[in-house]
Design an enzyme around this catalytic site. Sequence first.
Site, PDB file in Angstrom:
ATOM      1  N   ASP A  14       0.826  -1.179  -0.104  1.00 29.24           N
ATOM      2  CA  ASP A  14      -0.037   0.155  -0.121  1.00 29.24           C
ATOM      3  C   ASP A  14       0.973   1.368   0.073  1.00 29.24           C
ATOM      4  OD1 ASP A  14      -2.398   1.773   0.549  1.00 29.24           O
ATOM      5  OD2 ASP A  14      -1.655   1.495   2.485  1.00 29.24           O
ATOM      6  N   SER A  15       0.316   2.414  -0.085  1.00 26.58           N
ATOM      7  CA  SER A  15       0.952   3.600  -0.118  1.00 26.58           C
ATOM      8  C   SER A  15       1.441   3.886   1.318  1.00 26.58           C
ATOM      9  CB  SER A  15      -0.069   4.738  -0.480  1.00 26.58           C
ATOM     10  OG  SER A  15      -0.946   4.704   0.277  1.00 26.58           O
ATOM     11  N   TYR A  46      -0.830   8.140  -2.081  1.00 24.56           N
ATOM     12  CA  TYR A  46      -0.734   8.020  -3.515  1.00 24.56           C
ATOM     13  C   TYR A  46      -1.970   8.741  -4.389  1.00 24.56           C
ATOM     14  CZ  TYR A  46       2.691   4.053  -3.676  1.00 24.56           C
ATOM     15  OH  TYR A  46       3.839   3.133  -3.762  1.00 24.56           O
ATOM     16  N   GLY A  47      -2.957   9.072  -3.550  1.00 24.30           N
ATOM     17  CA  GLY A  47      -4.161   9.482  -4.158  1.00 24.30           C
ATOM     18  C   GLY A  47      -4.343  10.684  -5.046  1.00 24.30           C
ATOM     19  N   CYS A  77      -4.000  -1.121  -2.029  1.00 27.16           N
ATOM     20  CA  CYS A  77      -4.260  -0.034  -2.121  1.00 27.16           C
ATOM     21  C   CYS A  77      -5.254   0.357  -3.549  1.00 27.16           C
ATOM     22  CB  CYS A  77      -2.885   0.811  -2.298  1.00 27.16           C
ATOM     23  SG  CYS A  77      -3.039   2.443  -2.716  1.00 27.16           S
ATOM     24  N   ASN A  78      -6.230   0.979  -3.242  1.00 29.31           N
ATOM     25  CA  ASN A  78      -7.171   1.177  -4.424  1.00 29.31           C
ATOM     26  C   ASN A  78      -6.528   2.113  -5.424  1.00 29.31           C
ATOM     27  OD1 ASN A  78     -10.267   0.303  -3.814  1.00 29.31           O
ATOM     28  ND2 ASN A  78      -9.068   0.667  -2.075  1.00 29.31           N
ATOM     29  N   GLU A 158      -4.438   8.747   8.992  1.00 30.25           N
ATOM     30  CA  GLU A 158      -3.183   8.530   9.238  1.00 30.25           C
ATOM     31  C   GLU A 158      -2.659   9.553  10.592  1.00 30.25           C
ATOM     32  OE1 GLU A 158      -0.255   6.944   7.692  1.00 30.25           O
ATOM     33  OE2 GLU A 158      -1.139   5.943   5.868  1.00 30.25           O
ATOM     34  N   CYS A 189     -10.957   2.799  -0.298  1.00 32.28           N
ATOM     35  CA  CYS A 189      -9.631   3.237   0.202  1.00 32.28           C
ATOM     36  C   CYS A 189      -9.444   2.373   1.174  1.00 32.28           C
ATOM     37  CB  CYS A 189      -9.636   4.644   0.367  1.00 32.28           C
ATOM     38  SG  CYS A 189      -7.975   5.407   1.260  1.00 32.28           S
ATOM     39  N   THR A 190      -8.306   1.878   1.258  1.00 21.82           N
ATOM     40  CA  THR A 190      -7.910   0.855   2.386  1.00 21.82           C
ATOM     41  C   THR A 190      -7.614   1.732   3.584  1.00 21.82           C
ATOM     42  OG1 THR A 190      -5.462   0.717   1.707  1.00 21.82           O
ATOM     43  CG2 THR A 190      -7.129  -1.062   1.009  1.00 21.82           C
ATOM     44  N   HIS A 191      -7.895   2.759   3.731  1.00 16.91           N
ATOM     45  CA  HIS A 191      -7.536   3.675   5.160  1.00 16.91           C
ATOM     46  C   HIS A 191      -8.840   3.675   5.698  1.00 16.91           C
ATOM     47  CE1 HIS A 191      -3.787   4.860   3.606  1.00 16.91           C
ATOM     48  NE2 HIS A 191      -3.524   5.394   4.962  1.00 16.91           N
TER      49      HIS A 191
HETATM   50  N1  DGL Z   1      -4.868   3.338   0.896  1.00 17.10           N
HETATM   51  C1  DGL Z   1      -4.947   4.035  -0.385  1.00 17.10           C
HETATM   52  C2  DGL Z   1      -6.015   3.588  -1.082  1.00 17.10           C
HETATM   53  O1  DGL Z   1      -6.582   2.525  -1.043  1.00 17.10           O
HETATM   54  C3  DGL Z   1      -5.056   5.369  -0.371  1.00 17.10           C
HETATM   55  C4  DGL Z   1      -4.242   6.176   0.591  1.00 17.10           C
HETATM   56  C5  DGL Z   1      -3.199   7.543  -0.349  1.00 17.10           C
HETATM   57  O2  DGL Z   1      -3.732   8.252  -0.915  1.00 17.10           O
HETATM   58  O3  DGL Z   1      -2.300   7.039  -0.343  1.00 17.10           O
HETATM   59  O4  DGL Z   1      -6.446   4.159  -2.109  1.00 17.10           O
END
Ligand code: DGL
Length: 270
Positions: A14-15, A46-47, A77-78, A158, A189-191
Amino acid sequence: MNQHAPSQPIGIFDSGIGGLTVADAIVKHLPKENIVYFGDTAHLPYGDKSASTIQAYSVKIAHMLLQQQCKLILIACNSASAAAFELVREYIASKAIVMNVIDPVILLLRDHYPNKNIGLIGTRQTVNSNVYKKKIDDLNRGIQVTSLATNLLASAIEEFGNGKAIDGVLEEYLSHPTLKNLDALVLACTHYPIVKTKIAHYFDHSMEIIDPSDTVAKAVKAHLADANLLNVGGPGMKRFYVSDYTESFATGTKIFFDEKITLEHYPLWE
Ligand code: DGL
């Protein structure tokens, strides 16, 4: 894939530490599996990044997981699943199974949500890629989908975890008219599963909140079973790497993962 052995690890990336929500579900469903996790904390979030930047990061991380002998690489990570899945799969070819966190959710929607009104929240990268909408439209199941980019939410999680400070951020995003009158909301989003109770509460439980973690873990299990690569003999060893180590990430992992874990620094970009 027959050159692989069940004892080889599952690689998850993931990011940052958001993918730990998926890793957690995988550990519950597959306690004997060995796991290597990589969080690209040096490049979080990453988004906001362009697809080509996310692709470059993802390929390099996949390469590193291959060096760790992973039998399966899960893009947890999506944003990276949306931007880089095809490329990573091409790059890895038959050297490992490659999975993303989007396709298992599409199958869930196909089987359980025909003709429903589905909302989706995710990063700008995930939403603007339109990947969910395209895949859902291809199902031809009469599913209506509306998406909203909730870009700062991952970083806010986070920072604040599930604490009170996140309430204002959630209110700001969830009050958007796009999210009215839905049957279900996908946390793309996995967060976001970290704050799913707050999201359900915000909508007064009037719609179902779809947390993909379990669905993804079950899909990983099914894939490994199909390939005769399920590890039933243990010992369930886990390594957690991050590309940029800070105390706050180390503390943050406690919110994302039930078990106490130790983050190690992996200097992939140095
Ligand atoms: N966890 C990442 C996802 O599922 C997003 C977080 C990010 O923006 O890095 O998209």
